[in-house]
Design an enzyme around this catalytic site. Structure first.
Site, PDB file in Angstrom:
ATOM      1  CE1 TYR A 135      -3.696  -2.404   0.455  1.00  0.00           C
ATOM      2  CE2 TYR A 135      -4.679  -0.314   1.087  1.00  0.00           C
ATOM      3  CZ  TYR A 135      -4.818  -1.623   0.685  1.00  0.00           C
ATOM      4  OH  TYR A 135      -6.067  -2.145   0.511  1.00  0.00           O
ATOM      5  CE  LYS A 190       1.249 -17.478  -2.506  1.00  0.00           C
ATOM      6  NZ  LYS A 190       0.354 -18.648  -2.631  1.00  0.00           N
ATOM      7  CG  ASP A 222      -2.765 -20.049  -1.302  1.00  0.00           C
ATOM      8  OD1 ASP A 222      -2.270 -20.023  -0.148  1.00  0.00           O
ATOM      9  OD2 ASP A 222      -2.272 -20.710  -2.234  1.00  0.00           O
ATOM     10  CG  ASP A 246      -8.251  -4.283   1.282  1.00  0.00           C
ATOM     11  OD1 ASP A 246      -9.189  -3.733   1.879  1.00  0.00           O
ATOM     12  OD2 ASP A 246      -8.143  -4.298   0.039  1.00  0.00           O
ATOM     13  CG  ASP A 250     -14.003  -6.290   2.023  1.00  0.00           C
ATOM     14  OD1 ASP A 250     -13.787  -5.594   3.036  1.00  0.00           O
ATOM     15  OD2 ASP A 250     -14.378  -5.829   0.936  1.00  0.00           O
TER      16      ASP A 250
END
Ligand code: IPM
Ligand code: MG
Length: 356
Positions: A135, A190, A222, A246, A250
Site C-alpha cells: 500500500y 505468502k 490462499d 484488506d 472483507d
C-alpha cells in the site's frame, strides 16, 4: 475528550449522524467537531484530506469516520481521489494496528451466505497491519519495463516491503489481543513465494517467544481464504499484512451476514484511534435513508473502549444494539422474513431508546 467527526461521502453522513446521536445520549462530556473528508472535501477545497481536517484529526483523542469514495471520482488523478484521505489519515496518525472483528450475531445467523451451523457463534478478530506493505511501499509508479517478460514495454509497479519493527509491533498487538480471548493467533503470509512474507513469518515466530502462553500457527493466504469459508470458526485472532488483511477482512465480514454490522478500529502507539464501519460509502443507496448505521454505532463503542477509556459506555451501546436486533428491527441489508424493516434514522432512534 475530543472527537473529530469526519462523515465523508455517500452514506457516511447518514450513518455518522446516528452514531453522534448515540454518543450524545451517554451523559459523557465530549467535545465533537466535524470536518469534511474524501470527495466532500475535494468538492469543498480541491483536496480529499485538507490541512484543517488533518489538523483536527491529529489533535483529537479519537476520530469517528464514516466512509469515502464515489465512482464519479475514479477518473481523478490518484492523489485527488477520496481514498487518499483515509490512507493519508492512517499514515499521518501512524495508525498501524487495524482491528476488524467479524462477529456473527445470533439474530443474524440466517443472513449469512454460509450454512447457519458454519457461522453460528462466529467471533474472529482480524488484525491487519495498516501503514506498510505494498500500500505504501516505494518505489511505485509507471515506467518503461527494464526487464521481465516484455522489456521496453510500458509497465506499472508497486513495492511490497516490511521492516522488522513494523512486523514486531503488529505481532505484539496480536499476541496481546489473543491474551484477552482464546489465546490463539494465526499469522497469514505468502512465505512460499514472497521474501517479504518469509521475513514476516520469521519475525512473528521470533516475537512469539515472548508469548509462550499463546498458540501460534502460520497459514498461507490462499489457504486462509479457503479455510475462512470452509471452517471459519477454527480461527480466533488472525494477524496479517496490509493487503492480505484488506481482502480477508472483507471475506470474513461477509460470513457474518452483513458488512453493515461490522465496526473497526485503527490505533497508533499512543492509543489514539480512528473508528470506522468496515463497509464503504455505498453511493448506490446514499441519501435514501436505508443504510445500516449499526456498524458506525458499534465503531463508536470501540472508540469509547480503546481510545476514551469508557468501557461501561461501550458495553451500554453494544447491549443496546443486541436489544434492537432481538426486537426484530432490520435495515434492508439484514432484513429477512418475519422481521421489521426500518430505515437509518429509525434504527438510530431504536438504539437510543434501547440505551436505557
Ligand atoms: C478498507 C478499504 C480501503 C483499503 C480503501 C478505501 C483505500 O478497502 O479500509 O479496507 O484498501 O484499505
Ligand atoms: Mg477494504
Amino acid at each position: 475528550m475530543k472527537i473529530a467527526v469526519l462523515p465523508g461521502d455517500g452514506i457516511g453522513t447518514e450513518i455518522v449522524e446516528q452514531a453522534v446521536r448515540v454518543l450524545g445520549a451517554l451523559d459523557l462530556k465530549f467535545e465533537m467537531e466535524t470536518a469534511v473528508v474524501g470527495g466532500a472535501a475535494y468538492e469543498a477545497s480541491g483536496r480529499p484530506l485538507p490541512e484543517a481536517t488533518l489538523k483536527l484529526a491529529k489533535e483529537a483523542d479519537a476520530v469517528l469516520f464514516g466512509a469515502v469514495g464515489d465512482w464519479k471520482y475514479d477518473k481523478l488523478e490518484r492523489a485527488l481521489r477520496p481514498e487518499q484521505a483515509i490512507l493519508g489519515l492512517r499514515k499521518n496518525l501512524g495508525l498501524f494496528a487495524n482491528f476488524r472483528p467479524a462477529i456473527c450475531y445470533e439474530q443474524l445467523t440466517h443472513a449469512s451466505s454460509l450454512k447457519p451451523e458454519l457461522v453460528a457463534g462466529l467471533d474472529i478478530l482480524i488484525i491487519r497491519e495498516l501503514t506498510g506493505d505494498i500500500y505504501f511501499g516505494q518505489p511505485r509508479g509507471k515506467r518503461t519495463s527494464p526487464d521481465g517478460n516484455f522489456p521496453g514495454a510500458e509497465e506499472a509497479f508497486d513495492t511490497m516491503r516490511y521492516t522488522r519493527p513494523e512486523i514486531e509491533r503488529i505481532a505484539r498487538v496480536a499476541f496481546e489481543a489473543a491474551r484477552k480471548r482464546s489465546k490463539r493467533v494465526t499469522s497469514v503470509d505468502k512465505a512460499n513465494v514472497l521474501e517479504t512474507f518469509q521475513f514476516w513469518k520469521d519475525v512473528v515466530t521470533e516475537v512469539h517467544k515472548d508469548y509462550p502462553d499463546i498458540e501460534l500457527d502460520h497459514m498461507y493466504v490462499d489457504n486462509a481464504a479457503m479455510q475462512l469459508v470452509k471452517a471459519p470458526k477454527k480461527f480466533d485472532v488472525v494477524v496479517t499484512g496490509n493487503m492480505f488483511g484488506d481482502i480477508l477482512s472483507d471475506e470474513a465480514a461477509m460470513l457474518t451476514g452483513s458488512i453493515g454490522m461490522l465496526p473497526s478500529a485503527s490505533l497508533n502507539a499512543s492509543k489514539q484511534g480512528l473508528y470506522e464501519p468496515s463497509h464503504g460509502s455505498a453511493p448506490d443507496i446514499a441519501g435514501k435513508g436505508v443504510a445500516n448505521p449499526l456498524a458506525t454505532i458499534l465503531s463508536a463503542a470501540m472508540m469509547l473502549r480503546f481510545s476514551l477509556e469508557q468501557e461501561e459506555a461501550a458495553q451500554r451501546i453494544e447491549n443496546a444494539v443486541k436489544k434492537v436486533l432481538s426486537q426484530g428491527l432490520r435495515t434492508p441489508d439484514i432484513y429477512s422474513e418475519g422481521t421489521t424493516r426500518v430505515g437509518t434514522r429509525e434504527m438510530g432512534d431504536a438504539v437510543l431508546k434501547a440505551l436505557g
